[in-house]
Structures are given as structure tokens and as C-alpha cells.
Design a protein around this motif. Structure first.
Motif, PDB file in Angstrom:
ATOM      1  N   GLY A  94       0.809  -1.286   0.031  1.00 25.60           N
ATOM      2  CA  GLY A  94       0.121   0.004  -0.129  1.00 25.60           C
ATOM      3  C   GLY A  94       1.058   1.144   0.029  1.00 25.60           C
ATOM      4  N   LEU A  95       1.803   1.261   0.819  1.00 24.83           N
ATOM      5  CA  LEU A  95       2.718   2.310   0.841  1.00 24.83           C
ATOM      6  C   LEU A  95       3.678   2.446  -0.442  1.00 24.83           C
ATOM      7  N   ILE A  96       3.910   1.552  -0.960  1.00 23.40           N
ATOM      8  CA  ILE A  96       4.727   1.813  -2.378  1.00 23.40           C
ATOM      9  C   ILE A  96       3.919   2.176  -3.422  1.00 23.40           C
ATOM     10  N   GLU A  97       2.715   1.699  -3.595  1.00 16.71           N
ATOM     11  CA  GLU A  97       1.681   2.204  -4.686  1.00 16.71           C
ATOM     12  C   GLU A  97       1.397   3.518  -4.042  1.00 16.71           C
ATOM     13  N   SER A  98       1.420   3.921  -3.039  1.00 11.82           N
ATOM     14  CA  SER A  98       0.957   5.374  -2.752  1.00 11.82           C
ATOM     15  C   SER A  98       2.032   6.375  -3.129  1.00 11.82           C
ATOM     16  N   LEU A  99       3.242   5.899  -2.917  1.00  9.59           N
ATOM     17  CA  LEU A  99       4.243   6.775  -3.476  1.00  9.59           C
ATOM     18  C   LEU A  99       4.426   6.550  -5.005  1.00  9.59           C
ATOM     19  N   PHE A 100       4.027   5.600  -5.636  1.00  5.65           N
ATOM     20  CA  PHE A 100       4.146   5.785  -6.894  1.00  5.65           C
ATOM     21  C   PHE A 100       3.323   6.676  -7.379  1.00  5.65           C
ATOM     22  N   THR A 131       9.184   2.513 -17.825  1.00 11.43           N
ATOM     23  CA  THR A 131       8.645   1.448 -17.183  1.00 11.43           C
ATOM     24  C   THR A 131       9.577  -0.084 -17.207  1.00 11.43           C
ATOM     25  N   ILE A 132      10.364  -0.048 -18.446  1.00 16.26           N
ATOM     26  CA  ILE A 132      11.180  -1.195 -18.466  1.00 16.26           C
ATOM     27  C   ILE A 132      12.407  -0.959 -17.195  1.00 16.26           C
ATOM     28  N   LEU A 133      12.901  -0.026 -17.377  1.00 17.98           N
ATOM     29  CA  LEU A 133      13.763   0.158 -16.213  1.00 17.98           C
ATOM     30  C   LEU A 133      13.472   0.028 -14.965  1.00 17.98           C
ATOM     31  N   SER A 134      12.105   0.515 -14.433  1.00 16.73           N
ATOM     32  CA  SER A 134      11.604   0.320 -13.292  1.00 16.73           C
ATOM     33  C   SER A 134      11.396  -1.171 -13.040  1.00 16.73           C
ATOM     34  N   MET A 135      10.833  -1.999 -13.830  1.00 12.49           N
ATOM     35  CA  MET A 135      10.371  -3.302 -13.695  1.00 12.49           C
ATOM     36  C   MET A 135      11.714  -4.107 -13.516  1.00 12.49           C
ATOM     37  N   LEU A 136      12.854  -3.797 -14.391  1.00 20.32           N
ATOM     38  CA  LEU A 136      14.217  -4.457 -13.950  1.00 20.32           C
ATOM     39  C   LEU A 136      14.586  -4.239 -12.736  1.00 20.32           C
ATOM     40  N   SER A 137      14.646  -2.713 -12.400  1.00 17.73           N
ATOM     41  CA  SER A 137      15.299  -2.534 -11.026  1.00 17.73           C
ATOM     42  C   SER A 137      14.233  -3.061  -9.729  1.00 17.73           C
ATOM     43  N   ARG A 142      16.581  -5.684  -3.155  1.00 18.07           N
ATOM     44  CA  ARG A 142      16.621  -6.645  -2.156  1.00 18.07           C
ATOM     45  C   ARG A 142      16.229  -6.157  -0.908  1.00 18.07           C
ATOM     46  N   THR A 143      15.892  -4.702  -0.897  1.00 20.45           N
ATOM     47  CA  THR A 143      15.492  -3.836   0.323  1.00 20.45           C
ATOM     48  C   THR A 143      14.319  -3.127   0.104  1.00 20.45           C
ATOM     49  N   PHE A 144      13.723  -2.861   1.232  1.00 21.94           N
ATOM     50  CA  PHE A 144      12.492  -2.056   1.061  1.00 21.94           C
ATOM     51  C   PHE A 144      12.517  -0.600   0.284  1.00 21.94           C
ATOM     52  N   TRP A 145      13.718  -0.093   0.716  1.00 25.59           N
ATOM     53  CA  TRP A 145      13.862   1.216  -0.151  1.00 25.59           C
ATOM     54  C   TRP A 145      14.191   1.162  -1.411  1.00 25.59           C
ATOM     55  N   SER A 146      14.854   0.105  -1.813  1.00 23.34           N
ATOM     56  CA  SER A 146      15.091  -0.119  -3.281  1.00 23.34           C
ATOM     57  C   SER A 146      13.764  -0.363  -3.966  1.00 23.34           C
ATOM     58  N   LEU A 147      12.961  -1.206  -3.302  1.00 24.17           N
ATOM     59  CA  LEU A 147      11.682  -1.341  -4.045  1.00 24.17           C
ATOM     60  C   LEU A 147      11.006   0.073  -4.061  1.00 24.17           C
ATOM     61  N   SER A 150      12.653   1.850  -7.159  1.00 22.95           N
ATOM     62  CA  SER A 150      12.114   1.361  -7.996  1.00 22.95           C
ATOM     63  C   SER A 150      10.784   1.611  -8.752  1.00 22.95           C
ATOM     64  N   ARG A 151       9.788   1.987  -7.625  1.00 21.54           N
ATOM     65  CA  ARG A 151       8.335   2.196  -8.203  1.00 21.54           C
ATOM     66  C   ARG A 151       8.186   3.820  -8.250  1.00 21.54           C
ATOM     67  N   CYS A 152       9.050   4.510  -7.595  1.00 17.68           N
ATOM     68  CA  CYS A 152       9.153   5.926  -7.640  1.00 17.68           C
ATOM     69  C   CYS A 152       9.739   6.257  -9.143  1.00 17.68           C
ATOM     70  N   LEU A 153      10.739   5.613  -9.527  1.00 19.67           N
ATOM     71  CA  LEU A 153      11.275   5.790 -10.764  1.00 19.67           C
ATOM     72  C   LEU A 153      10.364   5.751 -11.897  1.00 19.67           C
ATOM     73  N   CYS A 154       9.345   4.599 -11.817  1.00 21.13           N
ATOM     74  CA  CYS A 154       8.291   4.315 -12.749  1.00 21.13           C
ATOM     75  C   CYS A 154       7.390   5.443 -12.702  1.00 21.13           C
ATOM     76  N   GLY A 155       6.912   6.075 -11.499  1.00 18.44           N
ATOM     77  CA  GLY A 155       6.123   7.074 -11.516  1.00 18.44           C
ATOM     78  C   GLY A 155       6.660   8.397 -12.134  1.00 18.44           C
TER      79      GLY A 155
END
Length: 516
Positions: A94-100, A131-137, A142-147, A150-155
Motif C-alpha cells: 500500500g505504501l509503495i503504491e501510494s508513493l508511486f 517502465t522497462i527500467l523500473s521493472m528490471l530494477s 533486495r531491500t524495502f527502500w530499493s523497492l 524502483s516504483r518512484c522511478l516508474c512514477g
């Protein structure tokens, strides 16, 4: 005859063509995208229009390849593999999607305005690369903040959602727009169904397919395979868009055709931007869109506000449903098995898409865009009020037939509710002050909607917990709040005009006259 008309309010001139029985049209930089007659030429011509037989406009064939490519891009944007394995990231999804959505809100307007200047195609291609870069990253995180990064990059890089709606508006006209916009919720439902299935099926390949993915890499990165599959699909979409998608927003030349009365064949206003166009003619001679502040007209504002209200209530309901299904009966839920919850959400996604495909166009043709939208929004209040009713029945008699019947009613109402999206997309498209500001208009709407979608899930789930913790209205306070907001959204929907901006009022008058 040709007249040079001066608009004192905006200090611009317009060239109009006047023929007998033809409405005089003044066109300037804030002329609606869907032009229509604004002044009646004479009482005689009006009576002639009303007495003439009503002719249903011929439906323009959809550019199937171009529409298919736009829908393919939308499918890519809805392939969300984050929720494929809730055990790992469910608590933080939920937090990850909200940040996206928050980061998307920061940049989508800029991308949309850029597409007004440089064209839709380049921005779409940049979004696909993001989108491609975000998906691959994301798969290599391997950590929550890297996730989160990645999603913020997509946004940040993905402004495609607003640009796609602009392209869809440019590829259609009032005669076929309902058919095209009916396909967008279908594609959303398809992506929402395929995404979790893809994530759940391809995650942890070292455990599922040890013969093929038994190396240490797949053990260290158990979610890279579904991300790689999504990135590959996006890469295919990139190649298809690069080769076959035709630019729908030429930077220098466009043609606008105004709607005329039945007594005249046609009136064509050709606004071609080139060195031969004088400074006093239609639009900006430099081919630049109008300033952002000029976009904030009543049609744009009321359309965007309705879109925001719809998106907020919808994503709040979507966030509450899995939580309501999962929570224990004593805490106001249904205590359903996770697999059953997955089946219910799949039925919701697939059923909604099928409903839009079969019934959206007939509903709009029979009821009109406004009435369809108002009726769709009116379903939110009963949907939210049925949650406590299901909970009370479960507390008294368990999860029996009555609960499942009410759940079926809720899903049916939500199927119908989703028709509101196609309607409001048509209102937003028609509200654009002119063709050159269509991207900015869609970008503005998507910015505000992304902000609402960033707030909605966290707010609704927090209200749920707050209501239970402090026993607000027996633990059902969250539903009362959302039902009240639903009534406010219905009042806001009632402010929309009966016809889309730019539609010719003579069309409706002719139809009513012939019915008599």
C-alpha cells in the motif's frame, strides 16, 4: 461570405465562413475541442433546422491499428506484479503504491504538456523505457527502500496514462468516441487480472522450476523473472509503437471541422500553422498551446473534479474489499480464505471488463453520457452501506447464503459503476479549450487523480482501523464517512451539462421534434 471577427475579451481575431442557414462560429484560442455552432444565424434557419428530418450522424470507423496500440500501452501500464506474492511485500504494498501515485502526480502534467509540444509518440516511447527500467530494477531489489525507489522511478518517468487518453481523444470523434473509450476499462481489467497471475506464477522460480532456474542468481532474486517477463512485454510494445504508431498530434498542422446545421452542407475552418498564416488568424501562429492558467475553465474544472471524486471513491472501495474479506468476523470482516479472496477479486476484474465491453456503448446511446455517469456514481453509497450489512449477517448467522447474495449485489453494482470511467474520459476530452491543449487538460486531470489515488487507500484503511479501535458507530464509521462522500460525489456529478461541450444542440432538438 467571409468575415474577420474580433474577440475583445482575448484580443484575438477569427476567420469565419458564413453561408445561408449556417451558424456563425467564432473561433479563438479557447474554442472547445469539439466545435459546435454557438450563435443562430436567423430565426428562419432555426425553424428550418427543427422541421427538417433528423439524420443520425454516420459513425466514423475507428482507426483499429492505432487504437489497438494505445490499448496495448495501457495494458503495459496496468501489469502490476507487486502484489504477486503478498507474503513478502504485502505489508508495504500500500505504501509503495501510494508513493508511486505521488511521484506520478508530480510529473504527469509536465509529460502531458510536453506531448502537446513535441508530439504524443516521443513521450509514449520515453514512458515505455521508464517502465522497462523500473521493472528490471524492481526485480533486482533486495531491500524495502530499493523497492520504493524502483516504483518512484516508474512514477517519475511514466507520464503515459494522460498522454494515452489524449491520443485516444485525437484518434476518435463524437460519433465513435464511446466505442473507443469503452475498451479502456476492459484493458484495465485484463491487466489487473494478468498482473497478479503473472507475479504469482513466475515468482520464486528456483523453488517452482529447479531444473531451469536452479542457479544461485534466481535464489537471490526470486522476483526477477516476473519483472523480466513484464519488461520483455513492454519492450515488444515499444517496438510496435516505434514502427506502427502514427503521431496523433502533429506539431504544426491541424484541421478543425465545425458542426453546422442540416440546411447547409458544411462549414470548414482550416487552421494550418505555416509561414503564410497571419498573426490575426485562428490560434497561436507559433503553434504553442495556451497557458496553463487559461485551461482552468469551468468545463475543465468540473470534469476534473468529477474524475477525482470517482477515482478516490473507487480506489477506497478497492482497498477496503480485501481488508474486509480478510479481517475476522468479530472485527467487522468475513474471515475468508486468501484463495477465496483472490477468486472474488478476479471475478470483479473480469466481470467489470466484460460488462464494459457488452453494455457501455448501448447504455450511452440509450441514456446519454451524463445520465449514465450520474447513475454509475449513485452506486457508491449503496455499495459502502452493504459492507456493514454483510458484517452483521456474518456475526449473526455466519458467512452463509445471505452474505454471498449481498456480495453478488455489491459486485454487480461495481460492474455498473465502472462505466463512469468511460463517461468521464469523454467529458474531460470534450472540455479541452482547444486541440493544442488536450494533453495539458488530460495531464491536469491525471495529476489530481494520482494525488487522490495516493491518499485514498491509506485514508480508507486507516479509517477502518480507527472505527474498530474506538468503536465508531459500532466499528462501521468508515462506511458512513465514505457513503457521505458518495452523496457529495453524486451532487458534483449533477453539475455536469446534459450534453458534452461542443455538441450541437440542434441534434437533440431535431430528435425531440420528430418524436412528436
Amino acid at each position: 461570405m467571409t468575415l474577420n471577427v474580433t474577440n475583445s475579451l482575448h484580443n484575438t481575431n477569427a476567420i469565419v465562413t458564413v453561408d445561408r442557414g449556417v451558424d456563425v462560429v467564432v473561433v479563438d484560442e479557447e474554442t472547445p475541442l469539439l466545435s459546435s455552432s454557438s450563435l443562430s444565424s436567423s430565426p428562419n434557419s432555426t425553424s428550418k433546422n427543427l422541421n427538417s428530418p433528423s439524420k443520425k450522424p454516420k459513425v466514423t470507423p475507428l482507426p483499429k491499428l492505432q487504437i489497438a496500440i494505445v490499448l496495448l500501452l495501457q495494458l503495459v501500464s496496468t501489469l502490476n506484479i507487486v502484489k504477486g506474492d503478498e507474503k513478502k511485500v504485502g505489508y508495504y504494498a500500500g505504501l509503495i503504491e501510494s508513493l508511486f501515485f505521488a511521484t506520478e502526480a508530480m510529473t504527469v502534467l509536465q509529460w502531458s504538456r510536453a506531448s502537446d509540444r513535441m508530439g504524443r509518440k516521443p513521450v509514449l516511447l520515453i514512458g515505455l523505457i521508464g517502465t522497462i527500467l523500473s521493472m528490471l530494477s524492481f526485480g533486482l531489489s533486495r531491500t524495502f527502500w530499493s523497492l520504493v525507489i524502483s516504483r518512484c522511478l516508474c512514477g517519475l518517468l511514466n507520464g503515459n496514462i494522460g498522454v494515452m487518453k489524449s491520443a485516444m481523444g485525437e484518434l476518435t470523434d463524437p460519433t465513435n468516441r464511446a466505442q473507443a473509450f469503452a475498451l479502456m476499462p476492459v484493458v484495465w481489467a485484463t491487466g489487473a487480472s494478468i498482473g497478479p497471475l503473472l507475479g504469482g506464477s513466475l515468482s520464486r522460480p528456483a523453488d517452482r522450476f529447479p531444473d531451469l532456474f536452479g542457479t544461485q542468481f534466481w535464489k537471490e532474486y526470486p522476483y526477477f523473472l516476473p519483472c523480466l517477463a513484464t519488461a520483455a512485454f513492454t519492450g515488444i510494445a515499444f517496438v510496435i509503437t516505434l514502427i506502427w504508431f502514427k503521431e496523433s498530434n502533429p506539431k504544426k498542422t491541424y484541421r478543425r471541422k465545425c458542426v453546422t446545421s442540416e440546411s447547409s452542407e458544411s462549414t470548414l475552418i482550416d487552421a494550418s500553422y505555416d509561414e503564410n498564416v497571419n498573426a490575426g488568424t485562428i490560434g497561436d501562429p507559433d503553434g504553442k498551446p495556451i497557458p496553463l492558467r487559461s485551461i482552468l475553465t469551468f468545463p475543465v474544472v468540473i470534469s476534473v473534479l468529477n474524475y477525482v471524486a470517482l477515482a478516490f471513491l473507487n480506489i477506497s472501495a478497492n482497498a477496503l474489499m480485501p481488508l474486509f474479506f480478510h479481517m475476522p468476523i468479530a472485527m467487522g470482516g468475513l474471515d475468508l480464505d486468501p484463495m477465496v479472496i483472490g477468486y472474488i477479486m478476479s471475478v470483479y476484474g473480469a466481470g467489470s471488463g466484460l460488462f464494459q465491453m457488452l453494455f457501455f456503448v448501448p447504455l450511452v446511446e440509450k441514456l446519454g453520457v451524463r445520465k449514465t455517469f450520474v447513475m454509475s456514481v449513485s452506486t457508491f453509497a449503496p455499495v459502502f452501506m452493504m459492507f456493514p450489512l454483510m458484517s452483521l449477517m456474518a456475526k449473526c448467522w455466519g458467512v452463509g447464503v445471505g452474505v454471498w447474495i449481498l456480495l453478488g449485489v455489491v459486485l454487480s453494482l461495481l460492474f455498473f459503476m465502472d462505466t463512469a470511467y468511460g463517461c468521464i474520459f469523454m467529458y474531460v476530452t470534450a472540455s479541452a479549450p482547444n486541440r493544442r491543449s488536450l494533453g495539458a487538460t488530460n495531464g491536469l486531470s491525471q495529476t489530481t487523480v494520482s494525488a487522490a489515488r495516493a491518499i485514498g487507500p491509506a485514508l480508507s484503511t486507516s479509517l477502518y482501523s480507527f472505527s474498530i479501535q474506538y468503536n465508531i458507530l459500532g466499528g462501521y464509521g468508515v462506511y458512513a464517512v465514505l457513503a457521505g462522500l458518495s452523496v457529495g460525489a453524486l451532487m458534483l456529478a449533477d453539475q455536469l451539462p446534459h450534453r458534452l461541450w461542443g455538441e450541437d444542440p440542434h441534434d437533440e432538438e431535431d430528435g425531440e421534434e420528430n418524436k412528436r
